[in-house]
Design a protein around this motif. Structure first.
Motif, PDB file in Angstrom:
ATOM      1  N   THR A   1       1.780  -7.016  -3.524  1.00 54.25           N
ATOM      2  CA  THR A   1       2.337  -7.943  -5.072  1.00 54.25           C
ATOM      3  C   THR A   1       3.457  -8.764  -5.829  1.00 54.25           C
TER       4      THR A   1
ATOM      5  N   VAL B   1      -4.563  -5.442  -9.838  1.00 56.43           N
ATOM      6  CA  VAL B   1      -4.816  -4.553  -9.675  1.00 56.43           C
ATOM      7  C   VAL B   1      -4.433  -2.925  -9.506  1.00 56.43           C
TER       8      VAL B   1
ATOM      9  N   ALA C   1      -7.839   4.123  -5.986  1.00 57.27           N
ATOM     10  CA  ALA C   1      -7.351   2.695  -4.899  1.00 57.27           C
ATOM     11  C   ALA C   1      -7.258   2.300  -3.469  1.00 57.27           C
TER      12      ALA C   1
ATOM     13  N   ALA D   1      -9.836  -0.585  -4.376  1.00 53.06           N
ATOM     14  CA  ALA D   1      -9.168  -1.490  -4.244  1.00 53.06           C
ATOM     15  C   ALA D   1      -8.638  -2.185  -3.024  1.00 53.06           C
ATOM     16  N   ARG D   2      -7.653  -1.849  -2.276  1.00 47.50           N
ATOM     17  CA  ARG D   2      -7.027  -1.992  -1.419  1.00 47.50           C
ATOM     18  C   ARG D   2      -8.004  -3.414  -0.526  1.00 47.50           C
TER      19      ARG D   2
ATOM     20  N   VAL E   1      -8.853  -5.911  -2.356  1.00 45.20           N
ATOM     21  CA  VAL E   1      -6.937  -7.182  -2.615  1.00 45.20           C
ATOM     22  C   VAL E   1      -7.180  -7.725  -1.000  1.00 45.20           C
TER      23      VAL E   1
ATOM     24  N   LEU F   1      -1.843  -5.166  -5.446  1.00 45.88           N
ATOM     25  CA  LEU F   1      -2.368  -4.262  -5.920  1.00 45.88           C
ATOM     26  C   LEU F   1      -0.928  -2.703  -6.523  1.00 45.88           C
TER      27      LEU F   1
ATOM     28  N   VAL G   1      -0.269   0.707  -6.740  1.00 44.44           N
ATOM     29  CA  VAL G   1      -0.869   2.586  -6.485  1.00 44.44           C
ATOM     30  C   VAL G   1      -0.200   3.171  -7.054  1.00 44.44           C
TER      31      VAL G   1
ATOM     32  N   THR H   1      -2.172  -2.672   3.871  1.00 41.87           N
ATOM     33  CA  THR H   1      -0.005  -3.095   3.051  1.00 41.87           C
ATOM     34  C   THR H   1       0.659  -3.388   4.585  1.00 41.87           C
TER      35      THR H   1
END
Lengths: 278, 380, 244, 90
Positions: free
Chosen positions: B278, B285, B292, B295-296, B299, B311, B313, C2
Motif C-alpha cells: 500500500t 483494494v 481478501a 484480492a491478494r 493485486v 491491498l 486487509v 505480501t
C-alpha cells in the motif's frame, strides 16, 4: 417470632431502596422471604447462592437480596443458570421466574432444563397474568378469566405445569402458595437440596392486574381464595368433588444425578482410562 | 528463523477446527452451542476436545438463544466461554449479545456467514452479517467485530477475540465465512507460550468496597467470578456503579459513555489490519474474509500488469479501522471494496471517504466467491 | 504475495519465533521441498458421488502434500444437499508459494468417480490437464486420452472393501502426481484413519499405486513454467467461473 | 395475656391489609394513612402468621415471657370461609 423478619432483614441488601417495588398485597415479597428462610435453613453461605432472575415483576426480586444475583433477559434465566451451574457446580443456583418467563417465552428452556436435569432450582412465581406489562393473559391464565388481551374471557387452556415438567423429566416438581408459607418454605428447601432439576411453582396473587378484573375485591380476598381452594395433594386426591380445588405439595420426586454431576463423572472416567492406558 | 528449533506439530485443518485450536490456546474452557451449517465443526470439535481440557465443560443447548445464555452464565462464573453459529442462529442470539454488552460480560461468538437472508444458502459463503454484527442487538452498545481470511488466521484471530473480550469486558464477534471455515490448510498447532494470553482482571479490594460498574482508569472495571465472595447484582437494565437499576439521566449517560469509551480509548490496540503493497499504491483494494484472498492475487496480477495496486486487509471490522482506511482514501485515486453482499462494509468506507476519492464496490450475492479476475477487472 | 509486514500482530506473539508459528511465513518452512519440485499453482479436483469418500480423499491428499511434502495447500469442498448420492467434490490448490485465492480456477488434474462428475467438470480442465476416471462408472469419457482404472471394482474385488474406492484412487493419484510420494500418503492415511481399518486402506493405497504404475504409463508431466496461455485463459474464464 | 411487642415499620408497609385480615386476635388495623398499625398489642399470642405473610418485611413481633399458643395448621381450610371468587384453576 421476631427472628423471622430480622433474619430476612439480614439477607436484604442495605444499599437498596425499600419498600420493595411490588404493589400492595403482591405475594412476591412473601416468596422472597420464603426463599431466604429455606436457604438459611439449609445452612448455605450467601456467597454460594446464585439467584438468576428473568424479566417482569418476579425478576425484580433478585436485586433486593444479598446473594450473587443476575437479572437476565425475558425467559432466559434458565439458560444463564445452566451456564453458571456447568461452570461451577459447587454453587447453588436458583432461577426465579414468572409464569410468562418460565412457561411462555422460556417454555423451551424449561422443558429442556427438566429433560437434561441440570442441577438448578426453578422457582416460578405464578400470578396467572403478565403483571409488569399491565395485565395481559399468560399461559397460566385460567380459561374464562379476563385480561387486557382477552377482554371477553380467555379462550385458551392453561398449562398444567406439574404434568408438563413431570413429562419432561424433572427430578422434582412441587407447588405451594404464598398463603401456605410454612409449607412453601419446606417445599423450597426440599427442592434446593434435591439433585437434578427441581421446579417449585409458587401461586402468588396479583390483585392489581389479575384480581381486580376477575371479581376479587382486594388482595386479601385473593389470599382467602388461596386459603380456601388449595389443599395438600394427599387430601386433594381423596376428594370426590375437586371442582375449584387445587393440590399443593410435592408431585414428583426422582432420584437422578444432575447433568453437572454426570459431566464430572464422565471426565473422571476419561481421566482414569487415560491414566490406566499409560 | 535460522536457529534450529524443535519440529512443531502440524495439522491440516478446516478453518472451523483451527478456531477451536485458537480458543483452547487462549484458555477457553466452556462451550455451549447449537448445530448449524456451516459452523457445526466448531461445536463437534469442542465436544471432542473439552472433556480432556482441565475444567473443560461443553453443553449442547436447545437453541441459539439458550447457547448464548449458557455462555453468559459461564462467563459470569469466571470461565472463558464461547459459542459459534451461523445466519439464522446469529439472529436469534442478538438479544443476548445486547445483554452481554450491557452487563460487560466477556465472551466470544463465532459467526460463520453463509449466503442469503433467512435460510438462504446454508453451504455457500456470504458476508451479509457485517452490519448485523455491529448493530444487530437493539440500542446503543459498543462491540468488537473481527474477521479472518485463512486457516492460520482463524487461530490468531480467535486468540485475539478472547484477548479483547477479556481485556475490555466485551462480547467479541468473529465473523468467518463458509469458505474460510471450510477450507483446509496446514497450521502449526499452537503450544503454550506461543501467544500472549489475557485474562480479565479481578477485584483486589475487600468485597464491601467493590463497585462492579465503577469508573476506573481503564474504563474497564474488574470482574470477579460469581461465588468468589464478591456478591453483586448483574442486570440488563441501565444500572448505577453498584449494578442496581437506575433511570437517573446522569447515571444512565455515564454508564453508556463509559462503555463506549472503554473500546474507543484502546482503538489502536483493537484495530488489526494488514497492508499489502500500500505504500506507493494509487489503487487500493479494501477487503476482508475469503474475498481478501482473491484480492491478494488480483493485486499481485495488477502489479505485474503495471498498475500500482495495494491491498488493505481488514481483520478488525468494528470499531471500524478508519485510521488505516482514511489515509488510503486520501492517497489513492481509486478504492475498490469487494464483498459478498450488496454493500455493507463499503458503507463504512464511503462514510469515512468524505469525497477524497472514488469508491467502487464489487458485490456478489449468488453464493460464490468473488474471483481474482473480477477484482482485477475493476483495478487494472 | 505480501512484502509489507502486518500492521499489527493480532495476538501479539511473544517472540520472532513465535510470531512465525501461525503466520504465513511459518508455512514457508520447507516449502516446495517435496521432490525438489517447485510448483506454481497446481489445481486438483476430486469428484464423484456423496458416499464415495471424496471429502476424505481430499483431506488425505491435502494432508500428505501439506504436512508430508511441505507444500502450501488449500482444500475446499462442496457437497450436495444429500449426504449420499448427491454430487460431491473436493478441490485442492498446491503451490510452493503461499496461496491467495483458495478455490480452484483451472484444473491440472480432475479425478472423476462418476459419469455426472466427469461430464460436469471436464470443461474446467486446462488444455493439457489430466483426467482420471473410474473405468466402470464413467461409461462415456469426455476425452479419448482419459486415464482410466476400475477403482470401485478393484476395491471390491482385490481389497474386499468397496468403501476403499477412494483410497485406491488416491493410490493412483499418488503415482500420477510427479511431485508426490507414496510414503507421505501412507503416513497421512495412518494418522487419519482408525487403526481397525488402516491395514485394508494401506492395501488399497498400494494397489491403486501399483495398478496405475502398471497401466497408466508415466506420471503426469508438470506444466511448463514458461507457458503463458494459462494467465490469459484465466482472465477469459471469469464468466464461466461464476458458476463455480 | 401478652407482653409481646408488635412493631410495624410504616416506611415499608404498603397497607395491603393481610396482617389485619388474618390475625386471629385482631392485633392490626389499617389506618387512614393506608398503613397497618398495632391496635391491640395485648391480644397478640405470637402465633407466627403475620411475619412471614407480610410481603414487605414490615412487621416484627418481639415475644414476651408469657405462654404462646401456636396457630392452627395453615392448610386446614376454614369452613367459615367461602371462595371469594369464581372457581379458578391454574
Amino acid at each position: 417470632m421476631a427472628e423471622i423478619t430480622q433474619l430476612i432483614h439480614q439477607y436484604l441488601r442495605h444499599n437498596k431502596k425499600f419498600p420493595l417495588v411490588f404493589c400492595p398485597g403482591c405475594g412476591h415479597g412473601i416468596v422472597l422471604g420464603s426463599l431466604v428462610r429455606s436457604v438459611h435453613a439449609l445452612g448455605l453461605a450467601k456467597d454460594d447462592v446464585v439467584i438468576v432472575a428473568g424479566i417482569g415483576c418476579s425478576g425484580r426480586i433478585a436485586a433486593y437480596v444479598d446473594f450473587n444475583t443476575v437479572h437476565t433477559t425475558h425467559g432466559r434465566a434458565l439458560t444463564v443458570a445452566t451456564g453458571i451451574k456447568m461452570a461451577n457446580p459447587k454453587l447453588t443456583v436458583i432461577a426465579v421466574m414468572g409464569d410468562g418467563d418460565a412457561f411462555s417465552i422460556g417454555g423451551n428452556h424449561l422443558i429442556h432444563a427438566a429433560r437434561r436435569n441440570i442441577g438448578v432450582t426453578a422457582l416460578v412465581l405464578n400470578n396467572f397474568i403478565y403483571g409488569m406489562t399491565g395485565g395481559q393473559c399468560s399461559s397460566t391464565t385460567p380459561e374464562g378469566a379476563y385480561s387486557h388481551t382477552c377482554p371477553q374471557g380467555q379462550l385458551e387452556s392453561a398449562f398444567d405445569i406439574v404434568e408438563l415438567t413431570r413429562a419432561a423429566g424433572a427430578a422434582g416438581v412441587s407447588r405451594g402458595t404464598v398463603y401456605h408459607v410454612k409449607e412453601l418454605d419446606a417445599l423450597m428447601a426440599e427442592a434446593i437440596s434435591r439433585p437434578g432439576f427441581n421446579l417449585v411453582e409458587a401461586l402468588t396473587p396479583c390483585f392489581t392486574q389479575y384480581g381486580r378484573g376477575n371479581g376479587f375485591k382486594s388482595a386479601v380476598e385473593m389470599f382467602k381464595w388461596l386459603k380456601s381452594s388449595c389443599l395438600s395433594v394427599e387430601r386433594y386426591e381423596k376428594l370426590e368433588d375437586r371442582t375449584g380445588k387445587l393440590p399443593i405439595g410435592t408431585f414428583v420426586r426422582r432420584d437422578v444425578d444432575g447433568l453437572e454431576t454426570r459431566w464430572a463423572n464422565m471426565r473422571q472416567a476419561l481421566a482414569a482410562k487415560k491414566g490406566g492406558a499409560a | 528463523m535460522t536457529a534450529p528449533r524443535k519440529k512443531r506439530r502440524e495439522a491440516f485443518l478446516l478453518g472451523n477446527e483451527a478456531v477451536v485450536e485458537g480458543a483452547l490456546a487462549a484458555g477457553c474452557t466452556f462451550y455451549a452451542g447449537y448445530p448449524i451449517t456451516p459452523s457445526t465443526e466448531i461445536m463437534e470439535c469442542m465436544a471432542k476436545r473439552l472433556p480432556h481440557v482441565p475444567d473443560g465443560a461443553f453443553i449442547q443447548m436447545e437453541d441459539e438463544i439458550a447457547s448464548m445464555g449458557a455462555v453468559i452464565g459461564a462467563s459470569l462464573a469466571g470461565r472463558k466461554a464461547m459459542t459459534a453459529t451461523s445466519g439464522p442462529g446469529f439472529s436469534l442470539m442478538q438479544e443476548q449479545i445486547g445483554y452481554a454488552a450491557m452487563t460487560e460480560t466477556p465472551l466470544v461468538l463465532v459467526n460463520v456467514m453463509r449466503g442469503g437472508a433467512s435460510t438462504g444458502l446454508p453451504t455457500s459463503p456470504g458476508q451479509g452479517d457485517v452490519q448485523q454484527a455491529r448493530w444487530g442487538a437493539h440500542g446503543d452498545h459498543p462491540i468488537i467485530v473481527l474477521s479472518a481470511t485463512d486457516v492460520p488466521e482463524c487461530v490468531e484471530m480467535t486468540v485475539a477475540a478472547f484477548n479483547f473480550a477479556e481485556k475490555y469486558r466485551s462480547p467479541v464477534i468473529l465473523l468467518l465465512d463458509e469458505i474460510t471455515a471450510h477450507t483446509r490448510e496446514k497450521i502449526e498447532l499452537p503450544e503454550p507460550g506461543d501467544f500472549e494470553v489475557f485474562s480479565r482482571l479481578t477485584p483486589t479490594m475487600p468485597p464491601e468496597w467493590y463497585k462492579p460498574y465503577e469508573e476506573t482508569m481503564r474504563g474497564v472495571p474488574p470482574m470477579p467470578p460469581i461465588g468468589s465472595g464478591y456478591r453483586f447484582h448483574v442486570t440488563g437494565l441501565s444500572h448505577d456503579p453498584l449494578g442496581f437499576p437506575t433511570s437517573r439521566p446522569e447515571e444512565v449517560r455515564s454508564l453508556t459513555e463509559r462503555q463506549f469509551r472503554k473500546i474507543d480509548r484502546f482503538f489502536e490496540d483493537i484495530q488489526i489490519v494488514e497492508h499489502v503493497d500500500t505504500a506507493d499504491a494509487e489503487v487500493v483494494v479494501i477487503a476482508y474474509g475469503c474475498v481478501a484472498r482473491s484480492a491478494r492475487l488480483a493485486v499481485k496480477q495488477a502489479r505485474e500488469a503495471g498498475v500500482r495496486a495495494g491491498l488493505l486487509v481488514l481483520k478488525t471490522l468494528y470499531p471500524f479501522p478508519r485510521r488505516h482506511v482514511e489515509p488510503m482514501l486520501r492517497n489513492c485515486r481509486l478504492a475498490v471494496v469487494p464483498e459478498l453482499n450488496m454493500g455493507q462494509l463499503s458503507r463504512e468506507v464511503k462514510r469515512v471517504n468524505e469525497g477524497y476519492t472514488t469508491v467502487r464496490t464489487i458485490n456478489r450475492i449468488d453464493g460464490q466467491i468473488i474471483t481474482p479476475s473480477q477484482i482485477l477487472k475493476e483495478i487494472a | 504475495m505480501t512484502g509489507a509486514p502486518k500492521d499489527k500482530a493480532p495476538a501479539k506473539p511473544k517472540s520472532a519465533t513465535a510470531k512465525a508459528v501461525n503466520g504465513k511465513m511459518a508455512n514457508g518452512n520447507g516449502n516446495g521441498n517435496g521432490n525438489g519440485q517447485t510448483l506454481a499453482r497446481y489445481e486438483i479436483r476430486l469428484s464423484g458421488l456423496g458416499g464415495q469418500g471424496i471429502l476424505t480423499m481430499g483431506k488425505l491428499l491435502g494432508q500428505a502434500l501439506a504436512i508430508g511434502h511441505g507444500y502450501y495447500v488449500t482444500q475446499t469442498q462442496s457437497y450436495g444437499p444429500e449426504a449420499r448420492g448427491g454430487a460431491s467434490r473436493a478441490d485442492l490448490v498446491v503451490s510452493s508459494e503461499p496461496i491467495s485465492y483458495p478455490k480452484t480456477e483451472y484444473l491440472d488434474l480432475l479425478v472423476a468417480l462418476s459419469q455426472e462428475a466427469a461430464a460436469s467438470y471436464y470443461s474446467y480442465l486446462k488444455p493439457r490437464g489430466a483426467l482420471l476416471i473410474d473405468a466402470d462408472l464413467v461409461r462415456q469419457s469426455p476425452s479419448s486420452v482419459a486415464l482410466a482404472l476400475p477403482f470401485t471394482r478393484l476395491a471390491r474385488e482385490k481389497v474386499g472393501v468397496p468403501q476403499a474406492t477412494n483410497v485406491v484412487a488416491l493410490g493412483a493419484v499418488a503415482y500420477l502426481l510427479p511431485f508426490a510420494r507414496i510414503e507421505a500418503m501412507r503416513k497421512s492415511l495412518k494418522e487419519s484413519l482408525p487403526e481397525k481399518i488402516c491395514d485394508a486402506n494401506i492395501k488399497a493405497l498400494n494397489l491403486g499405486y501399483q495398478e496405475a504404475k502398471k497401466r497408466l504409463g508415466e506420471p503426469i508431466a508438470l506444466p511448463d513454467p514458461g507457458e503463458d496461455d494459462v494467465q490469459a485463459a484465466r482472465m477469459d474464464l471469469t464468466e464461466i467461473m461464476t458458476e463455480d | 395475656m401478652g407482653r409481646n411487642r408488635v412493631v410495624v415499620y410504616p416506611d415499608w408497609c404498603k397497607g395491603c391489609g393481610i396482617c389485619a385480615a388474618f390475625c386471629p386476635k385482631k392485633v392490626f388495623a389499617v389506618g387512614q394513612d393506608g398503613k397497618a398499625r398495632v391496635v391491640n398489642e395485648e391480644a397478640c399470642v405470637n402465633c407466627g402468621f403475620c411475619e412471614p405473610h407480610c410481603p414487605d418485611f414490615a412487621v416484627l413481633v418481639i415475644p414476651g415471657e408469657t405462654d404462646q399458643t401456636p396457630c392452627p395448621p395453615e392448610t386446614a381450610p376454614d369452613p367459615a370461609e367461602q371462595p371469594a371468587a369464581k372457581e379458578v384453576k391454574p
